[in-house]
Design a protein around this motif. Structure first.
Motif, PDB file in Angstrom:
ATOM      1  N   THR A   1       5.985   3.320 -25.763  1.00  0.00           N
ATOM      2  CA  THR A   1       5.349   4.234 -26.714  1.00  0.00           C
ATOM      3  C   THR A   1       6.239   5.430 -27.034  1.00  0.00           C
TER       4      THR A   1
ATOM      5  N   ILE B   1      -0.396   9.554 -30.946  1.00  0.00           N
ATOM      6  CA  ILE B   1      -1.077   8.609 -31.834  1.00  0.00           C
ATOM      7  C   ILE B   1      -1.380   9.260 -33.179  1.00  0.00           C
TER       8      ILE B   1
ATOM      9  N   THR C   1       0.171   7.446 -36.425  1.00  0.00           N
ATOM     10  CA  THR C   1      -0.782   6.962 -37.427  1.00  0.00           C
ATOM     11  C   THR C   1      -0.485   7.561 -38.786  1.00  0.00           C
TER      12      THR C   1
ATOM     13  N   MET D   1       0.616   1.533 -30.490  1.00  0.00           N
ATOM     14  CA  MET D   1       0.592   2.895 -29.946  1.00  0.00           C
ATOM     15  C   MET D   1      -0.747   3.185 -29.277  1.00  0.00           C
ATOM     16  N   VAL D   2      -1.844   2.785 -29.919  1.00  0.00           N
ATOM     17  CA  VAL D   2      -3.172   3.011 -29.342  1.00  0.00           C
ATOM     18  C   VAL D   2      -3.318   2.263 -28.022  1.00  0.00           C
TER      19      VAL D   2
ATOM     20  N   LYS E   1      -0.518   3.616 -25.326  1.00  0.00           N
ATOM     21  CA  LYS E   1      -0.789   4.925 -24.726  1.00  0.00           C
ATOM     22  C   LYS E   1      -1.955   4.841 -23.744  1.00  0.00           C
TER      23      LYS E   1
ATOM     24  N   ALA F   1      -7.224   8.226 -27.166  1.00  0.00           N
ATOM     25  CA  ALA F   1      -6.512   7.358 -28.108  1.00  0.00           C
ATOM     26  C   ALA F   1      -7.305   7.208 -29.404  1.00  0.00           C
TER      27      ALA F   1
ATOM     28  N   LEU G   1      -6.313   8.430 -33.231  1.00  0.00           N
ATOM     29  CA  LEU G   1      -6.357   7.544 -34.397  1.00  0.00           C
ATOM     30  C   LEU G   1      -7.172   8.177 -35.524  1.00  0.00           C
TER      31      LEU G   1
END
Length: 218
Positions: free
Chosen positions: A57, A135, A139, A180-181, A184, A195, A199
């Motif tokens: 990440t 995140i 995003t 990434m979500v 992490k 997370a 987002l």
């Protein structure tokens, strides 16, 4: 179109505020500090650092910052070439402003309002983990880049390659955000709701970009 963007932005804010209230008052447990929605967060928590996911990440975040610095460089180049900061492309300016706002939000949640502390001590210290700023940034940046690519190919029409590039750009963005979500969360540094909040906040900033961007790319 504007109405749809405003609805999306307001809906994202409502979801984020609802999540914050839930974390503050619903099923609060204690691990290095108060943790809301503890049953859900505890289900996903590992309570240890997974170095593989942590490194992975971090690499994604580094790539994201390369894009950000590249955009800053483009803005500086345009200002010098056009001899005025007022002549920098609007999309570049909007993106840079939103990145600064994201950093300010990060400082606000890290130093003013503490929602969740990290599941594990980091260097022996309790740190805030809500929202996942990594995140948020990933995003926003990847969706913004995908949108800029889409807008570019709507102007420079090159047959079927337009559609392919649009799908590829958004496909890459969605994959990177999903990684990434998941990454992490599995890294052990944040809670699952951190997370999700990252987002949602990233989607909110992206919706602001859609509101203020210009259609054409010069």
């Amino acid at each position: 179109m504007l109405k749809n963007k405003l609805i999306f932005a307001s809906s994202t804010v409502i979801l984020l505020v609802t999540l914050i209230i839930a974390l503050l008052y619903i099923d609060v447990g204690y691990v290095n500090g108060n943790v809301g929605l503890f049953v859900i967060n505890n289900f996903f928590a590992t309570y240890k650092i997974n170095s593989s996911w942590d490194i992975f990440t971090t690499v994604i975040l580094d790539i994201t910052f390369v894009f950000i610095f590249t955009l800053v460089g483009i803005g500086i180049f345009q200002a010098i070439k056009r001899r005025s900061i007022l002549k920098i492309d609007r999309n570049v300016v909007v993106t840079e402003i939103l990145v600064v706002l994201m950093l300010l939000f990060s400082l606000f949640f890290s130093n003013v309002i503490f929602i969740n502390n990290s599941p594990v001590l980091q260097n022996g210290v309790e740190v805030s983990s809500f929202p996942s700023n990594h995140i948020v940034i990933v995003t926003f940046v990847f969706l913004t880049l995908a949108t800029l690519v889409k807008d570019y190919f709507e102007i420079v029409k090159i047959g079927k390659i337009n559609i392919i590039c649009k799908f590829v750009s958004f496909g890459i963005a969605i994959i990177m955000i999903a990684l990434m979500v998941v990454g992490k969360t599995l890294s052990g540094r944040i809670w699952f709701t951190d997370a999700i909040s990252g987002l949602l906040l990233g989607l909110f900033f992206y919706s602001l970009f859609l509101l203020f961007k210009e259609k054409s790319i010069k």
